[in-house]
Scaffold this motif. Structure first.
Motif, PDB file in Angstrom:
ATOM      1  N   VAL A   6     -26.470 -25.583  51.553  1.00 44.70           N
ATOM      2  CA  VAL A   6     -25.834 -24.944  52.711  1.00 44.70           C
ATOM      3  C   VAL A   6     -24.858 -23.876  52.240  1.00 44.70           C
ATOM      4  O   VAL A   6     -24.846 -22.746  52.741  1.00 44.70           O
ATOM      5  CB  VAL A   6     -25.094 -25.984  53.586  1.00 44.70           C
ATOM      6  N   GLY A   7     -24.043 -24.238  51.240  1.00 49.46           N
ATOM      7  CA  GLY A   7     -23.087 -23.271  50.717  1.00 49.46           C
ATOM      8  C   GLY A   7     -23.756 -22.067  50.087  1.00 49.46           C
ATOM      9  O   GLY A   7     -23.331 -20.918  50.299  1.00 49.46           O
ATOM     10  N   GLY A   8     -24.822 -22.316  49.309  1.00 51.08           N
ATOM     11  CA  GLY A   8     -25.521 -21.218  48.645  1.00 51.08           C
ATOM     12  C   GLY A   8     -26.143 -20.247  49.619  1.00 51.08           C
ATOM     13  O   GLY A   8     -25.983 -19.020  49.492  1.00 51.08           O
ATOM     14  N   TRP A   9     -26.868 -20.772  50.599  1.00 54.36           N
ATOM     15  CA  TRP A   9     -27.530 -19.884  51.566  1.00 54.36           C
ATOM     16  C   TRP A   9     -26.530 -19.217  52.503  1.00 54.36           C
ATOM     17  O   TRP A   9     -26.770 -18.113  53.003  1.00 54.36           O
ATOM     18  CB  TRP A   9     -28.586 -20.653  52.338  1.00 54.36           C
ATOM     19  N   THR A  10     -25.388 -19.869  52.737  1.00 54.68           N
ATOM     20  CA  THR A  10     -24.330 -19.224  53.524  1.00 54.68           C
ATOM     21  C   THR A  10     -23.765 -18.029  52.769  1.00 54.68           C
ATOM     22  O   THR A  10     -23.510 -16.972  53.354  1.00 54.68           O
ATOM     23  CB  THR A  10     -23.208 -20.221  53.837  1.00 54.68           C
ATOM     24  N   MET A  11     -23.579 -18.179  51.459  1.00 54.94           N
ATOM     25  CA  MET A  11     -23.106 -17.059  50.643  1.00 54.94           C
ATOM     26  C   MET A  11     -24.113 -15.919  50.644  1.00 54.94           C
ATOM     27  O   MET A  11     -23.735 -14.740  50.677  1.00 54.94           O
ATOM     28  CB  MET A  11     -22.830 -17.533  49.214  1.00 54.94           C
ATOM     29  N   ILE A  12     -25.398 -16.261  50.606  1.00 54.22           N
ATOM     30  CA  ILE A  12     -26.440 -15.231  50.643  1.00 54.22           C
ATOM     31  C   ILE A  12     -26.378 -14.470  51.968  1.00 54.22           C
ATOM     32  O   ILE A  12     -26.415 -13.230  51.995  1.00 54.22           O
ATOM     33  CB  ILE A  12     -27.828 -15.868  50.442  1.00 54.22           C
ATOM     34  N   ALA A  13     -26.280 -15.205  53.073  1.00 52.37           N
ATOM     35  CA  ALA A  13     -26.212 -14.564  54.388  1.00 52.37           C
ATOM     36  C   ALA A  13     -24.945 -13.720  54.507  1.00 52.37           C
ATOM     37  O   ALA A  13     -24.971 -12.604  55.055  1.00 52.37           O
ATOM     38  CB  ALA A  13     -26.249 -15.627  55.487  1.00 52.37           C
ATOM     39  N   PHE A  14     -23.828 -14.238  53.990  1.00 50.42           N
ATOM     40  CA  PHE A  14     -22.558 -13.515  54.054  1.00 50.42           C
ATOM     41  C   PHE A  14     -22.628 -12.225  53.245  1.00 50.42           C
ATOM     42  O   PHE A  14     -22.137 -11.169  53.673  1.00 50.42           O
ATOM     43  CB  PHE A  14     -21.431 -14.415  53.526  1.00 50.42           C
ATOM     44  N   ALA A  15     -23.238 -12.292  52.062  1.00 52.74           N
ATOM     45  CA  ALA A  15     -23.371 -11.101  51.217  1.00 52.74           C
ATOM     46  C   ALA A  15     -24.210 -10.031  51.907  1.00 52.74           C
ATOM     47  O   ALA A  15     -23.895  -8.827  51.834  1.00 52.74           O
ATOM     48  CB  ALA A  15     -23.988 -11.484  49.876  1.00 52.74           C
ATOM     49  N   MET A  16     -25.279 -10.438  52.588  1.00 54.28           N
ATOM     50  CA  MET A  16     -26.097  -9.471  53.319  1.00 54.28           C
ATOM     51  C   MET A  16     -25.315  -8.875  54.484  1.00 54.28           C
ATOM     52  O   MET A  16     -25.425  -7.678  54.776  1.00 54.28           O
ATOM     53  CB  MET A  16     -27.386 -10.129  53.810  1.00 54.28           C
TER      54      MET A  16
ATOM     55  N   LEU B  53     -22.047  -8.435  54.633  1.00 49.96           N
ATOM     56  CA  LEU B  53     -21.097  -7.469  54.084  1.00 49.96           C
ATOM     57  C   LEU B  53     -21.790  -6.159  53.720  1.00 49.96           C
ATOM     58  O   LEU B  53     -21.248  -5.076  53.943  1.00 49.96           O
ATOM     59  CB  LEU B  53     -20.419  -8.060  52.841  1.00 49.96           C
ATOM     60  N   LYS B  54     -22.984  -6.274  53.146  1.00 52.29           N
ATOM     61  CA  LYS B  54     -23.731  -5.073  52.769  1.00 52.29           C
ATOM     62  C   LYS B  54     -24.113  -4.262  54.005  1.00 52.29           C
ATOM     63  O   LYS B  54     -24.066  -3.027  53.987  1.00 52.29           O
ATOM     64  CB  LYS B  54     -24.981  -5.461  51.975  1.00 52.29           C
ATOM     65  N   TRP B  55     -24.490  -4.956  55.069  1.00 49.40           N
ATOM     66  CA  TRP B  55     -24.857  -4.271  56.309  1.00 49.40           C
ATOM     67  C   TRP B  55     -23.643  -3.554  56.907  1.00 49.40           C
ATOM     68  O   TRP B  55     -23.737  -2.402  57.341  1.00 49.40           O
ATOM     69  CB  TRP B  55     -25.415  -5.264  57.320  1.00 49.40           C
ATOM     70  N   VAL B  56     -22.481  -4.220  56.898  1.00 51.38           N
ATOM     71  CA  VAL B  56     -21.260  -3.607  57.432  1.00 51.38           C
ATOM     72  C   VAL B  56     -20.864  -2.392  56.595  1.00 51.38           C
ATOM     73  O   VAL B  56     -20.445  -1.360  57.133  1.00 51.38           O
ATOM     74  CB  VAL B  56     -20.106  -4.634  57.455  1.00 51.38           C
ATOM     75  N   ALA B  57     -21.003  -2.508  55.273  1.00 52.02           N
ATOM     76  CA  ALA B  57     -20.583  -1.430  54.380  1.00 52.02           C
ATOM     77  C   ALA B  57     -21.499  -0.217  54.450  1.00 52.02           C
ATOM     78  O   ALA B  57     -21.030   0.927  54.423  1.00 52.02           O
ATOM     79  CB  ALA B  57     -20.505  -1.943  52.947  1.00 52.02           C
ATOM     80  N   LYS B  58     -22.813  -0.450  54.548  1.00 53.70           N
ATOM     81  CA  LYS B  58     -23.767   0.661  54.474  1.00 53.70           C
ATOM     82  C   LYS B  58     -24.595   0.869  55.733  1.00 53.70           C
ATOM     83  O   LYS B  58     -25.267   1.885  55.876  1.00 53.70           O
ATOM     84  CB  LYS B  58     -24.697   0.467  53.278  1.00 53.70           C
ATOM     85  N   GLY B  59     -24.592  -0.122  56.639  1.00 53.34           N
ATOM     86  CA  GLY B  59     -25.373   0.017  57.856  1.00 53.34           C
ATOM     87  C   GLY B  59     -26.858   0.077  57.610  1.00 53.34           C
ATOM     88  O   GLY B  59     -27.608   0.682  58.380  1.00 53.34           O
ATOM     89  N   SER B  60     -27.302  -0.549  56.492  1.00 48.98           N
ATOM     90  CA  SER B  60     -28.719  -0.504  56.130  1.00 48.98           C
ATOM     91  C   SER B  60     -29.124  -1.815  55.460  1.00 48.98           C
ATOM     92  O   SER B  60     -28.299  -2.481  54.836  1.00 48.98           O
ATOM     93  CB  SER B  60     -28.974   0.663  55.179  1.00 48.98           C
TER      94      SER B  60
ATOM     95  N   THR C  97     -31.470  -1.858  53.112  1.00 48.30           N
ATOM     96  CA  THR C  97     -32.163  -1.519  51.873  1.00 48.30           C
ATOM     97  C   THR C  97     -31.537  -2.111  50.617  1.00 48.30           C
ATOM     98  O   THR C  97     -32.202  -2.205  49.590  1.00 48.30           O
ATOM     99  CB  THR C  97     -32.255   0.012  51.709  1.00 48.30           C
ATOM    100  N   ASP C  98     -30.265  -2.490  50.695  1.00 47.71           N
ATOM    101  CA  ASP C  98     -29.600  -3.039  49.510  1.00 47.71           C
ATOM    102  C   ASP C  98     -29.389  -4.551  49.597  1.00 47.71           C
ATOM    103  O   ASP C  98     -28.622  -5.111  48.818  1.00 47.71           O
ATOM    104  CB  ASP C  98     -28.238  -2.360  49.297  1.00 47.71           C
ATOM    105  N   PHE C  99     -30.051  -5.202  50.528  1.00 51.00           N
ATOM    106  CA  PHE C  99     -29.867  -6.646  50.691  1.00 51.00           C
ATOM    107  C   PHE C  99     -30.207  -7.403  49.407  1.00 51.00           C
ATOM    108  O   PHE C  99     -29.461  -8.277  48.970  1.00 51.00           O
ATOM    109  CB  PHE C  99     -30.730  -7.165  51.840  1.00 51.00           C
ATOM    110  N   TYR C 100     -31.352  -7.077  48.820  1.00 53.20           N
ATOM    111  CA  TYR C 100     -31.795  -7.855  47.662  1.00 53.20           C
ATOM    112  C   TYR C 100     -30.824  -7.725  46.494  1.00 53.20           C
ATOM    113  O   TYR C 100     -30.497  -8.705  45.831  1.00 53.20           O
ATOM    114  CB  TYR C 100     -33.196  -7.443  47.218  1.00 53.20           C
ATOM    115  N   GLY C 101     -30.365  -6.512  46.235  1.00 53.74           N
ATOM    116  CA  GLY C 101     -29.435  -6.311  45.137  1.00 53.74           C
ATOM    117  C   GLY C 101     -28.148  -7.087  45.309  1.00 53.74           C
ATOM    118  O   GLY C 101     -27.520  -7.494  44.326  1.00 53.74           O
TER     119      GLY C 101
END
Length: 230
Positions: free
Chosen positions: A27-37, A39-46, A48-52
């Motif tokens: 649960v913690g791991g996948w929550t971090m993955i979702a949170f990272a995506m 943040l990336k969406w908020v920062a870039k609005g795209s 395309t950088d989700f995987y990185g």
């Protein structure tokens, strides 16, 4: 029925503690993955950088799911070992056999689709399992578990197929994971054709799993929570 021995209680307690830790970690791991995506969406609005943004965490927590095959094999959970193995290895093939070796697909919409679908699905699924271990599953969580799949499952499968399809030309050109003749073993192996077979296997398997989830939904979810017996 003979009374349980002290060792039996120790084994049960140890197994329960292990499964609680495993599901909590997922649960913690996948929550971090979702949170990272997010943040990336908020920062870039795209997308395309989700995987990185999630690659190390994805490799760790998706690979850790292999343990679930052994959970089923050794009776720690009631899941079917064969079905569990198929579900886990289909994800492993995409994670290690596509995303890890073909960076050209990382910015595709298919990868974004599967990452979003996987992360939301796994947060709900592991939360459900964790609560089930202590016999305390909130109705809202049960509803999410047997409702969100209606949208998430097709999104995830579509993302997986798009990712595999997008990787095929690169795998063919580079001969990745393939063995050509002549060689000492006098045999060849084409990873490219294996992936085509994997894609075709979705045709008979996906409808069965999808309909099975609808059958489970009818069984598990009612129009409103059932009151507890006095």
């Amino acid at each position: 029925m003979p009374p349980k021995k002290p060792d039996d209680y120790v084994n049960v307690t140890t197994s329960l503690a292990y499964l609680l830790v495993y599901n909590f970690a997922q649960v913690g791991g996948w929550t971090m993955i979702a949170f990272a995506m997010g943040l990336k969406w908020v920062a870039k609005g795209s997308y395309t950088d989700f995987y990185g943004a999630v690659e190390p965490m994805l490799l760790i927590f998706q690979t850790a799911a292999i343990l679930e095959i052994f959970h089923a094999m050794f009776g720690l959970v009631k899941s079917n070992p064969v079905l569990t193995a198929f579900q886990v290895f289909s994800r492993i093939i995409v994670t290690w056999g596509i995303l890890y070796i073909v960076p050209e697909v990382h910015q595709s919409v298919g990868v974004a689709m599967l990452l979003v679908a996987w992360s939301v699905t796994e947060i709900i699924r592991y939360s459900y399992y964790m609560c089930g271990l202590i016999d305390s599953i909130p109705y809202a969580l049960m509803w999410c578990r047997y409702t969100f799949f209606i949208i998430l499952y097709p999104i995830g499968v579509t993302g997986e197929l798009l990712s595999i399809y997008g990787a095929l030309p690169f795998i063919k050109d580079r001969g990745l994971y393939s063995v050509s003749m002549p060689n000492r073993a006098n045999m060849s192996f084409s990873y490219y054709h294996v992936l085509i077979f994997v894609m075709l296997s979705y045709i008979p398997i996906f409808p069965q799993l999808y309909l099975h989830m609808f059958a489970q939904r009818r069984k598990m979810v009612s129009a409103s929570p059932k009151p507890k017996a006095e």
